[in-house]
Motif scaffolding. Structure first.
Motif, short mmCIF file in Angstrom:
data_model
loop_
_atom_site.label_atom_id
_atom_site.label_comp_id
_atom_site.label_asym_id
_atom_site.label_seq_id
_atom_site.Cartn_x
_atom_site.Cartn_y
_atom_site.Cartn_z
N ILE A 65 -4.82 -6.78 -1.31
CA ILE A 65 -5.17 -7.13 0.08
C ILE A 65 -6.29 -6.21 0.59
O ILE A 65 -7.27 -6.66 1.19
N THR A 66 -6.14 -4.89 0.30
CA THR A 66 -7.17 -3.93 0.73
C THR A 66 -8.52 -4.28 0.08
O THR A 66 -9.56 -4.24 0.75
N THR A 67 -8.48 -4.61 -1.22
CA THR A 67 -9.73 -4.94 -1.92
C THR A 67 -10.40 -6.16 -1.27
O THR A 67 -11.61 -6.14 -1.01
N ILE B 76 -9.72 2.47 -4.03
CA ILE B 76 -8.57 1.55 -4.04
C ILE B 76 -7.83 1.62 -5.38
O ILE B 76 -6.60 1.59 -5.42
N LEU B 77 -8.59 1.77 -6.47
CA LEU B 77 -7.97 1.90 -7.79
C LEU B 77 -7.07 3.13 -7.84
O LEU B 77 -5.93 3.09 -8.30
N LEU B 78 -7.60 4.24 -7.33
CA LEU B 78 -6.83 5.49 -7.30
C LEU B 78 -5.63 5.34 -6.35
O LEU B 78 -4.52 5.80 -6.64
N ASN C 244 -10.06 7.87 2.93
CA ASN C 244 -11.28 7.87 2.12
C ASN C 244 -11.81 6.45 1.90
O ASN C 244 -13.02 6.25 1.85
N VAL C 245 -10.89 5.48 1.75
CA VAL C 245 -11.32 4.08 1.60
C VAL C 245 -12.12 3.69 2.84
O VAL C 245 -13.22 3.12 2.73
N CYS C 246 -11.58 4.01 4.03
CA CYS C 246 -12.27 3.68 5.29
C CYS C 246 -13.62 4.38 5.33
O CYS C 246 -14.64 3.77 5.67
#
Lengths: 249, 105
Positions: A135-137, A169-171, A201-203
């Motif tokens: 979903i995030t991806t 996202i992978l991490l 960090n994703v943001c």
């Protein structure tokens, strides 16, 4: 932690009153310092486990330290470019080699950690992690990365724009599995802090990719506050992890 | 019964080795500090041991339990029912019965 994060954002919001302080201290100096502290903190755990070198955690801490050290080099290189060489936006640069390189040992470290406890894994845990990551991806690709594709950027920058949020996202996906495994125990705290750090960090990375492609990013931008908070969360996660590891097992 | 206890201590030792030598020794040391339980007394207070590892590892304690079950089943040559997902306590209850029957015969 919440109040601390809010105060960091408040400091950034009112940056017009102290622009030099934000540029030279907050955005370019403090992140290398915090990431350096995280490396030193993690080194204490490694030193403890290294004595009994048969411990699987010696390897894990070595991987995590290597990743953190590469991120520290990335932050330091960025600081050197901006503060010493006067490059306003060193992107892409050598700093990216360190940052991207850091993901590899960090992923191996957390993956190895989770694999030690693989017998506790359930399909539900894996599915939960995969669904959240998927979903995030999708959100990141649709809202941030696809618009970037329509703007004119060179290939290296474009690859990096995609690489950072997707590697985060992978991490994050492996950290989500970890938090499910350790839920209910004292180890959940450092994993929860790491999940919060990586989510932040994703943001930050998604916003960085978007604003640099758009040409609206500048050192001291509000999104730097996300990086700052992410590093602090990571640092606290390593302190708590070190405490749990040294005191409990 | 003493023989079963001895085998169980060895299995716990081998199971905890998944945390490495240092990790295993620290678990014993903390167990003693927190609950006054020494390594040789764990078989008599297995529920305290499980509670203790759950306090640290949460659901991850299941991995340690399974590791202990695996070592125990090898040592006792008692295969756990593959269709059933055992907790350590459930497995111990079953293994004890089978061990007693073997011992009697």
């Amino acid at each position: 932690m919440f109040l601390f994060s809010v105060s960091i954002f408040v400091i950034y919001i009112f940056q017009d009153y102290y622009p030099h302080f934000i540029f030279s201290i907050f955005s370019n100096t403090i992140c290398p310092v915090i990431s350096g502290f995280a490396v030193v903190t993690a080194s204490f755990s490694l030193e403890r486990y290294w004595r009994g070198s048969k411990s699987p955690f010696a390897k894990i801490w070595l991987y995590l330290i290597s990743g953190l050290f590469l991120w520290f080099l990335g932050e330091t290189s960025w600081g050197v470019y901006t503060l010493i060489f006067g490059v306003e936006l060193p992107y892409p640069s050598v700093a990216d080699v360190f940052w991207i390189g850091g993901y590899i040992p960090l992923f191996i470290g957390y993956f190895t950690y989770v694999m030690i406890f693989r017998k506790a894994l359930t399909l539900k845990m894996i599915a939960k992690s995969l669904i959240i990551s998927a979903i995030t991806t999708i959100i990141v690709i649709v809202t941030v990365l696809l618009p970037i594709l329509t703007w004119k950027e060179n290939l290296v920058t474009l690859i990096l724009d995609f690489a950072y949020p997707l590697l985060d996202i992978l991490l994050l996906s492996i950290l989500l599995i970890g938090i499910n495994i350790f839920w209910g125990g004292r180890l959940k705290i450092p994993w929860l802090l790491m999940v919060s750090a990586l989510s932040t960090n994703v943001c930050a990375d998604a916003a960085f990719s978007y604003t640099t492609a758009q040409g609206t990013y500048y050192p001291g931008h509000l999104l730097d506050a996300f990086y700052f908070v992410s590093y602090v969360l990571m640092y606290v996660a390593y302190i708590v992890a070190m405490h749990v590891h040294m005191k409990e097992f | 019964m003493k023989a079963f206890k001895k085998v169980l201590i060895e299995a716990i030792d081998a199971g905890l080795f998944m945390l490495g030598e240092y990790g295993r020794d620290l678990i014993y040391s903390r167990l003693k500090d927190s609950y006054g339980l020494i390594k040789d007394d764990i078989p008599d207070h297995i529920e305290i041991f499980i509670k203790f590892i759950k306090e640290i590892f949460g659901h991850g304690a299941v991995a340690i339990e399974k590791e202990i079950i695996s070592h125990l089943s090898k040592k006792l040559e008692i295969k756990p029912n593959e269709k059933k997902s055992y907790s350590l306590i459930e497995y111990l209850n079953e293994a004890r019965k089978i061990f007693d029957e073997k011992f009697k015969s």
